[in-house]
Design a protein around this motif. Sequence first.
Motif, PDB file in Angstrom:
ATOM      1  N   ASP A   1       0.810  -1.223   0.000  1.00  0.00           N
ATOM      2  CA  ASP A   1       0.000   0.000   0.000  1.00  0.00           C
ATOM      3  C   ASP A   1       0.838   1.265   0.000  1.00  0.00           C
ATOM      4  O   ASP A   1       0.299   2.371   0.147  1.00  0.00           O
ATOM      5  CB  ASP A   1      -0.925   0.007   1.236  1.00  0.00           C
ATOM      6  N   SER A   2       2.140   1.147  -0.155  1.00  0.00           N
ATOM      7  CA  SER A   2       3.008   2.318  -0.105  1.00  0.00           C
ATOM      8  C   SER A   2       2.923   3.136  -1.389  1.00  0.00           C
ATOM      9  O   SER A   2       3.170   2.621  -2.486  1.00  0.00           O
ATOM     10  CB  SER A   2       4.456   1.882   0.126  1.00  0.00           C
ATOM     11  N   ALA A   3       2.599   4.400  -1.249  1.00  0.00           N
ATOM     12  CA  ALA A   3       2.537   5.283  -2.411  1.00  0.00           C
ATOM     13  C   ALA A   3       3.928   5.519  -2.984  1.00  0.00           C
ATOM     14  O   ALA A   3       4.099   5.682  -4.193  1.00  0.00           O
ATOM     15  CB  ALA A   3       1.901   6.617  -2.002  1.00  0.00           C
ATOM     16  N   PHE A   4       4.945   5.520  -2.110  1.00  0.00           N
ATOM     17  CA  PHE A   4       6.319   5.735  -2.556  1.00  0.00           C
ATOM     18  C   PHE A   4       6.765   4.650  -3.526  1.00  0.00           C
ATOM     19  O   PHE A   4       7.457   4.913  -4.507  1.00  0.00           O
ATOM     20  CB  PHE A   4       7.249   5.758  -1.340  1.00  0.00           C
ATOM     21  N   ILE A   5       6.338   3.407  -3.269  1.00  0.00           N
ATOM     22  CA  ILE A   5       6.736   2.285  -4.112  1.00  0.00           C
ATOM     23  C   ILE A   5       5.867   2.178  -5.367  1.00  0.00           C
ATOM     24  O   ILE A   5       6.356   1.904  -6.456  1.00  0.00           O
ATOM     25  CB  ILE A   5       6.682   0.971  -3.309  1.00  0.00           C
TER      26      ILE A   5
ATOM     27  N   PRO B   1       6.415  11.369 -22.397  1.00  0.00           N
ATOM     28  CA  PRO B   1       5.865  10.039 -22.700  1.00  0.00           C
ATOM     29  C   PRO B   1       6.320   8.963 -21.717  1.00  0.00           C
ATOM     30  O   PRO B   1       5.880   7.824 -21.796  1.00  0.00           O
ATOM     31  CB  PRO B   1       6.421   9.760 -24.103  1.00  0.00           C
ATOM     32  N   LEU B   2       7.221   9.307 -20.798  1.00  0.00           N
ATOM     33  CA  LEU B   2       7.793   8.318 -19.890  1.00  0.00           C
ATOM     34  C   LEU B   2       7.069   8.276 -18.557  1.00  0.00           C
ATOM     35  O   LEU B   2       6.568   9.288 -18.072  1.00  0.00           O
ATOM     36  CB  LEU B   2       9.274   8.633 -19.643  1.00  0.00           C
ATOM     37  N   ALA B   3       7.018   7.067 -17.967  1.00  0.00           N
ATOM     38  CA  ALA B   3       6.481   6.887 -16.622  1.00  0.00           C
ATOM     39  C   ALA B   3       7.633   6.467 -15.724  1.00  0.00           C
ATOM     40  O   ALA B   3       8.207   5.405 -15.893  1.00  0.00           O
ATOM     41  CB  ALA B   3       5.383   5.830 -16.619  1.00  0.00           C
ATOM     42  N   ILE B   4       7.997   7.336 -14.779  1.00  0.00           N
ATOM     43  CA  ILE B   4       9.141   7.081 -13.915  1.00  0.00           C
ATOM     44  C   ILE B   4       8.655   6.748 -12.515  1.00  0.00           C
ATOM     45  O   ILE B   4       7.926   7.523 -11.895  1.00  0.00           O
ATOM     46  CB  ILE B   4      10.079   8.305 -13.867  1.00  0.00           C
ATOM     47  N   SER B   5       9.045   5.590 -12.022  1.00  0.00           N
ATOM     48  CA  SER B   5       8.701   5.173 -10.668  1.00  0.00           C
ATOM     49  C   SER B   5       9.622   5.872  -9.676  1.00  0.00           C
ATOM     50  O   SER B   5      10.845   5.868  -9.842  1.00  0.00           O
ATOM     51  CB  SER B   5       8.847   3.650 -10.535  1.00  0.00           C
ATOM     52  N   VAL B   6       9.028   6.468  -8.640  1.00  0.00           N
ATOM     53  CA  VAL B   6       9.821   7.178  -7.638  1.00  0.00           C
ATOM     54  C   VAL B   6      10.758   6.209  -6.921  1.00  0.00           C
ATOM     55  O   VAL B   6      11.946   6.495  -6.720  1.00  0.00           O
ATOM     56  CB  VAL B   6       8.893   7.883  -6.622  1.00  0.00           C
ATOM     57  N   PHE B   7      10.229   5.046  -6.529  1.00  0.00           N
ATOM     58  CA  PHE B   7      11.051   4.060  -5.836  1.00  0.00           C
ATOM     59  C   PHE B   7      12.158   3.536  -6.737  1.00  0.00           C
ATOM     60  O   PHE B   7      13.318   3.413  -6.331  1.00  0.00           O
ATOM     61  CB  PHE B   7      10.181   2.903  -5.347  1.00  0.00           C
ATOM     62  N   ARG B   8      11.801   3.230  -8.006  1.00  0.00           N
ATOM     63  CA  ARG B   8      12.805   2.728  -8.952  1.00  0.00           C
ATOM     64  C   ARG B   8      13.916   3.749  -9.137  1.00  0.00           C
ATOM     65  O   ARG B   8      15.103   3.411  -9.134  1.00  0.00           O
ATOM     66  CB  ARG B   8      12.156   2.405 -10.299  1.00  0.00           C
ATOM     67  N   LEU B   9      13.567   5.010  -9.294  1.00  0.00           N
ATOM     68  CA  LEU B   9      14.552   6.070  -9.476  1.00  0.00           C
ATOM     69  C   LEU B   9      15.469   6.174  -8.258  1.00  0.00           C
ATOM     70  O   LEU B   9      16.696   6.256  -8.387  1.00  0.00           O
ATOM     71  CB  LEU B   9      13.840   7.407  -9.714  1.00  0.00           C
ATOM     72  N   THR B  10      14.868   6.127  -7.069  1.00  0.00           N
ATOM     73  CA  THR B  10      15.641   6.294  -5.834  1.00  0.00           C
ATOM     74  C   THR B  10      16.578   5.124  -5.578  1.00  0.00           C
ATOM     75  O   THR B  10      17.785   5.287  -5.363  1.00  0.00           O
ATOM     76  CB  THR B  10      14.690   6.451  -4.632  1.00  0.00           C
ATOM     77  N   TRP B  11      16.009   3.896  -5.639  1.00  0.00           N
ATOM     78  CA  TRP B  11      16.814   2.731  -5.266  1.00  0.00           C
ATOM     79  C   TRP B  11      17.863   2.393  -6.302  1.00  0.00           C
ATOM     80  O   TRP B  11      19.016   2.079  -5.964  1.00  0.00           O
ATOM     81  CB  TRP B  11      15.894   1.539  -4.967  1.00  0.00           C
ATOM     82  N   ARG B  12      17.527   2.492  -7.587  1.00  0.00           N
ATOM     83  CA  ARG B  12      18.505   2.158  -8.618  1.00  0.00           C
ATOM     84  C   ARG B  12      19.635   3.185  -8.647  1.00  0.00           C
ATOM     85  O   ARG B  12      20.794   2.830  -8.888  1.00  0.00           O
ATOM     86  CB  ARG B  12      17.829   2.031  -9.979  1.00  0.00           C
ATOM     87  N   THR B  13      19.293   4.450  -8.413  1.00  0.00           N
ATOM     88  CA  THR B  13      20.327   5.480  -8.349  1.00  0.00           C
ATOM     89  C   THR B  13      21.261   5.222  -7.179  1.00  0.00           C
ATOM     90  O   THR B  13      22.491   5.319  -7.304  1.00  0.00           O
ATOM     91  CB  THR B  13      19.684   6.874  -8.202  1.00  0.00           C
ATOM     92  N   ALA B  14      20.693   4.854  -6.035  1.00  0.00           N
ATOM     93  CA  ALA B  14      21.507   4.553  -4.853  1.00  0.00           C
ATOM     94  C   ALA B  14      22.420   3.361  -5.110  1.00  0.00           C
ATOM     95  O   ALA B  14      23.594   3.352  -4.705  1.00  0.00           O
ATOM     96  CB  ALA B  14      20.605   4.280  -3.653  1.00  0.00           C
ATOM     97  N   PHE B  15      21.906   2.338  -5.807  1.00  0.00           N
ATOM     98  CA  PHE B  15      22.709   1.151  -6.115  1.00  0.00           C
ATOM     99  C   PHE B  15      23.896   1.520  -6.998  1.00  0.00           C
ATOM    100  O   PHE B  15      25.039   1.111  -6.730  1.00  0.00           O
ATOM    101  CB  PHE B  15      21.843   0.104  -6.824  1.00  0.00           C
TER     102      PHE B  15
END
Length: 487
Positions: A373-377, A385-399
């Motif tokens: 139920d997390s809105a962040f995820i 035209p792009l759909a960017i996931s906030v969690f995907r952006l944050t975690w992949r950048t950190a990795f």
Amino acid sequence: MEKKQASYGKGAARMAPMEVSVEAGNGRESDWLDDDGRPRRSGTVWTASAHIITAVIGSGVLSLAWAIAQLGWAAGPAIMLLFALVIYYTSTLLAECYRSGDPETGKRHYTYMDAVRSYLPGTKVKLCGVIQYANLVGVAIGYTIAASISMRAVRRADCFHYHDVRGRSGKDSCKSSSNPYMIVFGVVQILFSQIPDFDQIWWLSIVAAVMSFTYSTIGLGLGIAQTVANGGIQGSLTGLSVGPGVTSMQKVWRSLQAFGNIAFAYSYSIILIEIQDTVKAPPPSEAKVMKKATGISVATTTVFYMLCGCMGYAAFGDAAPDNLLTGFGFYEPFWLLDVANAAIVVHLVGAYQVFCQPLFAFVEKWAAARWPDSAFIARELRVGPLAISVFRLTWRTAFVCLTTVVSMLLPFFGDVVGLLGAVAFWPLTVYFPVEMYIVQRGVPRGSTRWVCLQMLSAACLVVSVAAAAGSIADVIGELKEYRPFSG
């Protein structure tokens, strides 16, 4: 549908447009979906081969001349061929495990971990997960190091050429740190890491595969030219000689590390199931397609490996560098070295994604299940035209940032390559595929086939442990003289 609750990631990002198309009357649901309810896969033997070649013909090819130099003409090529045969065979066993039961209609396994969980439940699943994903992190670090070395090599080659043309001294000024280049590579990976999943990077794999052939061919050509210029073939039957600068113990450690380098050069089993999951539905079965793709890829890469490794050793003998194109065995033609090293960088951009996408998907799937139920995820931002996931952006950048920093701490290309190959070879390439195949095919315990498979596994374990010991000994030696972030 069976996988609606897990249709996050590969499924969720693509299910919505598919459902709209079906509701709009553009086709029946079965035309759009595979037997597991996911969007229809379109991969072929050629796209699968491109993925494998992208993963296999990587930075490891550049260390093969050094590996053969440690082993010599007698053992070097023979061991390389032996590794090729083992990896091809165990990969065919693993391909059989993509589906449980029937090879065309059985339940699919989407990742290497899914397959292990299905066939070998319990502690082995956790052990496999730790080894697999730790290895993927290691590969990302190794590729970041290799890319930075190639980028720095372009600058050094141009600098050397500048001083040679003008008859100037001062080549010491051509030295530079790898750190800025690692940061540049990291920034590029942050951008490419936002590609949602494996299916959508097929074009990157094809570009990367072309690049791998480009720099391998250039390395081969330069090796042949150097051999001709030398007036004969360098090297010996037994490899690096014990003498001034090389103790008998160093000879042993380096020979063992060479095993790890060769194993790393062939490593791709950890992403085989993920690649197989892109292949279109039967007939023919995904296993048959994957076996054919594996045969094509391993045969192709082995020919290249033999040529590049052997010609590199023939050109430089015991002095072969641990990275053929950046160790400056060659200085000219500088422009050709620039092309080769640029091709390495482009290839590693794609290879980094091929290896890291399974790790990205695993973490995102786990997070979605842990906090549904997390809105962040779950939330996505629309950027054009792009759909960017906030969690995907944050975690992949950190990795990417983490692997870049670690790479700056440990920029030892040859040692890292050998250690990664040694650590991953036995458990991921041999042990788990063999054990899963035994369960999947119901091979009777104590039968001739079972005994042969166990003997293969035991022999590869000995090789893996020995190679790891050699690489660790070299890393320890390097660390004694190295200062962190000195580049």
